[in-house]
Motif scaffolding. Structure first.
Motif, short mmCIF file in Angstrom:
data_model
loop_
_atom_site.label_atom_id
_atom_site.label_comp_id
_atom_site.label_asym_id
_atom_site.label_seq_id
_atom_site.Cartn_x
_atom_site.Cartn_y
_atom_site.Cartn_z
N PRO A 84 0.81 -1.23 0.00
CA PRO A 84 0.00 0.00 0.00
C PRO A 84 0.84 1.27 0.00
O PRO A 84 0.35 2.34 -0.40
CB PRO A 84 -0.83 -0.12 1.28
N ARG A 85 2.10 1.17 0.40
CA ARG A 85 2.97 2.35 0.38
C ARG A 85 3.36 2.73 -1.06
O ARG A 85 3.81 3.85 -1.30
CB ARG A 85 4.22 2.10 1.21
N MET A 86 3.17 1.79 -1.98
CA MET A 86 3.51 2.03 -3.38
C MET A 86 2.28 2.48 -4.17
O MET A 86 2.09 2.09 -5.33
CB MET A 86 4.10 0.75 -3.99
N LYS A 87 1.45 3.31 -3.56
CA LYS A 87 0.19 3.71 -4.19
C LYS A 87 0.39 4.48 -5.48
O LYS A 87 -0.49 4.53 -6.33
CB LYS A 87 -0.63 4.55 -3.20
N ASN A 88 1.54 5.13 -5.68
CA ASN A 88 1.81 5.90 -6.90
C ASN A 88 2.43 5.06 -8.01
O ASN A 88 2.71 5.56 -9.10
CB ASN A 88 2.77 7.06 -6.61
N LEU A 89 2.65 3.75 -7.74
CA LEU A 89 3.37 2.91 -8.68
C LEU A 89 2.59 2.70 -9.97
O LEU A 89 1.47 2.19 -9.97
CB LEU A 89 3.67 1.56 -8.03
N ARG A 90 3.20 3.08 -11.08
CA ARG A 90 2.55 2.94 -12.39
C ARG A 90 3.32 2.02 -13.34
O ARG A 90 2.81 1.66 -14.40
CB ARG A 90 2.42 4.34 -13.02
N ALA A 91 4.56 1.66 -12.98
CA ALA A 91 5.33 0.76 -13.84
C ALA A 91 6.44 0.11 -13.03
O ALA A 91 7.23 0.80 -12.38
CB ALA A 91 5.92 1.51 -15.02
N LEU A 92 6.49 -1.22 -13.04
CA LEU A 92 7.57 -1.98 -12.45
C LEU A 92 8.35 -2.60 -13.60
O LEU A 92 7.81 -3.39 -14.37
CB LEU A 92 7.02 -3.04 -11.50
N VAL A 93 9.62 -2.21 -13.73
CA VAL A 93 10.44 -2.59 -14.89
C VAL A 93 11.40 -3.71 -14.48
O VAL A 93 12.25 -3.52 -13.61
CB VAL A 93 11.23 -1.37 -15.41
N LEU A 94 11.24 -4.86 -15.10
CA LEU A 94 12.11 -6.00 -14.81
C LEU A 94 13.34 -5.97 -15.71
O LEU A 94 13.22 -5.90 -16.93
CB LEU A 94 11.36 -7.32 -15.03
N GLY A 95 14.53 -6.01 -15.11
CA GLY A 95 15.75 -6.09 -15.91
C GLY A 95 16.27 -4.74 -16.34
O GLY A 95 15.98 -3.70 -15.75
N GLU A 96 17.08 -4.75 -17.41
CA GLU A 96 17.79 -3.55 -17.87
C GLU A 96 16.79 -2.52 -18.41
O GLU A 96 15.96 -2.84 -19.25
CB GLU A 96 18.81 -3.94 -18.94
N GLY A 97 16.92 -1.29 -17.95
CA GLY A 97 15.84 -0.34 -18.14
C GLY A 97 16.01 0.75 -19.16
O GLY A 97 15.07 1.52 -19.39
N GLU A 98 17.18 0.90 -19.79
CA GLU A 98 17.42 2.09 -20.60
C GLU A 98 16.32 2.38 -21.61
O GLU A 98 15.73 3.47 -21.62
CB GLU A 98 18.77 1.97 -21.34
#
Length: 513
Positions: free
Chosen positions: A128-142
């Motif tokens: 619940p603390r991650m209420k602003n989370l809109r994208a979780l990126v797995l791995g290399e992110g560039e």
């Protein structure tokens, strides 16, 4: 104005598209930071550099480097009102990151990545603390981070991007074709721009002269080395490869935890270009390869050393690197001499234990005799060794711990009779989700919540113990005894070895003169 001064790399005249936040290792609002230097966030800087080159205004807030507390970090982010806040999640600092995220203004979108995000995505999505989370990126992110900054709706076509539908409460994942997925998940590292060092508040940096530098200057006899031995090098950290082919059971880089990562090594020409750029722009003469395993494949070592020799790297620079003991042990004496000629100053080795039984449990594929053999060959050539050791590994007995103490002292004795030196860096075992040993522990009945209850352990006596001061950022524990030896004995052994190493680090009267 103080807030702006703490942001690295951004254009202060433009609205921030993203602020990349490196969470502090602990809340420095409660107890001030005592160490002077922390490793730069190169992975975050790679992503920021790529996004900047794509036209976005991005900055880095390195709360660890600046010694910020949780409240102040959140206030800085909210005061700058970026479109996106981005965090690299690591297990020991996840609680710090979550507390910062909890205090973000509701109109700031949050994206996260990192090893902990990869190991436990659903746990993070449901926090619940991650209420602003809109994208979780797995791995290399560039590539994917830049695409998200361009248009959040592109997440639907981005592989390895996960989010939770706020209405349905279901987990959603981006979908892409195979060709796009391969490019997005494993970009060609030779085409990525060199890291913009403006994103790194402590890199490059002026390093104090060391006894190792003095010995190298005497042995290699170059004017610039003599000056560096007197005044200290300008140093910079660099990445030469991505991925690791080994499966050490405690390591977050283990291949079994990263089967999506294609192991890639930068071309020697690309590496040499960055070395020269850093020298031309900042006067850097010493480089530290901090990737998982730069000296880890014999054929790659041969290829890079041939190119280093052609570019006279050893005449112009010195460098440190990570290495693999069993690979270095198979190198010929001529190969080791080539490393010296090409400027190798120190190699960091995951020695871990003096007990062959524990080394087998760790799947290290080495033994104590092998370590002492390669240490002797390296040190005799003036190549320093930094050895990492783990105390309190699951199943460790008192005899295993004693073997590690003897092993470290054997290595110190070898150094005392060599031109090179060895530094022992000792840690208390802590489990990381996604690693092979994590699975072993949870299968054995350990509660994941307790395994994740990382806490910082103050071994510095509130900063009074100088020998422990530079370790402040590394002292974490989940407070569980995993082997036969009680935690208090593990920590007293850690303290004893660290103090002995500290005393060895002090210049002798002869060297100081």
């Amino acid at each position: 104005m103080r807030h702006l001064a703490l942001i690295s790399g951004a254009d202060p005249t433009r609205q921030l598209d993203a602020l990349f936040i490196n969470a502090p290792l602990r809340d420095y609002g409660l107890r001030p930071r005592t160490n002077d230097y922390t490793l730069p966030v190169l992975g975050m800087a790679y992503i920021a550099t790529y996004a900047q080159n794509a036209g976005f205004n991005v900055g880095v807030l390195d709360a660890e480097a600046h010694g910020l507390g949780i409240k102040e970090t959140a206030e800085i982010v909210n005061g700058l009102t970026p479109r996106w806040a981005a965090m690299n999640l690591l297990a020991p600092t996840y609680a710090m990151s979550a507390r910062i995220a909890e205090n973000l203004a509701p109109d700031i979108a949050l994206m996260v990545g990192g090893h902990h995000a990869k190991a436990m995505p659903d746990r993070i999505l449901n926090d619940p603390r991650m209420k602003n989370l809109r994208a979780l990126v797995l791995g290399e992110g560039e590539l994917r981070v830049a695409a998200l900054l361009e248009d959040e709706q592109r997440r639907r076509e981005l592989p390895g991007v996960i989010w939770r539908d706020p209405i349905l409460g279901t987990r959603a994942t981006g979908i892409a074709d195979a060709k796009t997925s391969a490019l997005m998940l494993g970009p060609d590292i030779n085409t990525l721009p060199y890291v913009n060092r403006a994103f790194l508040p402590q890199d490059p940096y002026q390093a104090a002269p060391t006894a190792t530098d003095q010995r190298i200057a005497q042995a290699r006899g170059r004017d610039w080395l003599a000056a560096a031995a007197r005044d200290g090098h300008m140093e910079a950290n660099i990445v030469g490869s991505r991925g690791c082919p080994y499966n050490c059971t405690f390591c977050g880089a283990a291949w079994s935890a990263n089967q999506d990562v294609k192991i890639r090594v930068r071309s020697p020409q690309d590496i040499i270009g960055e070395l020269d750029q850093l020298h031309d722009e900042y006067g850097v003469t010493c480089f530290r390869f901090v990737d998982d395993l730069f000296l880890g494949v014999r054929d790659v070592i041969h290829e890079h050393m041939k190119a280093f020799a052609a570019s006279r790297i050893g005449d112009r620079y010195v460098w440190d690197a990570t290495g693999r003991i069993n690979v270095l042990d198979r190198l010929s004496n001529r190969d080791l001499d080539v490393l010296v000629h090409n400027g190798l100053r120190e190699v960091a080795l995951g020695i871990e234990s003096g007990s062959d039984a524990i080394l087998k449990a760790m799947d290290k594929r080495i033994n104590a005799d092998m370590t002492e053999r390669i240490a002797r060959r390296l040190l005799s050539r003036g190549i320093g060794v930094k050895g990492y050791f783990i105390l309190g590994f699951p199943g460790e007995t008192r005899a295993d711990l004693d073997a590690t103490v003897r092993h470290i002292r054997n290595l110190w004795d070898i150094a005392d009779h060599s031109t090179g030196d060895i530094r022992a860096s000792v840690f208390e075992f802590r489990p990381y989700p996604g690693t092979p040993v994590w699975t072993t522990l949870t299968d054995a009945g350990h509660d994941p919540d307790k395994l994740l209850a990382y806490g910082d352990v103050d071994l510095t006596g509130d900063g009074a113990d100088e020998s422990m001061r530079q370790r402040d950022e590394f002292n974490f524990s989940v407070g569980i005894q995993f082997g036969e030896v009680p935690l208090e004995d593990i920590r007293s052994t850690l303290g004893m070895l660290t103090r002995e190493q500290y005393e060895r680090n002090q210049p002798t009267t002869e060297a100081a003169a």
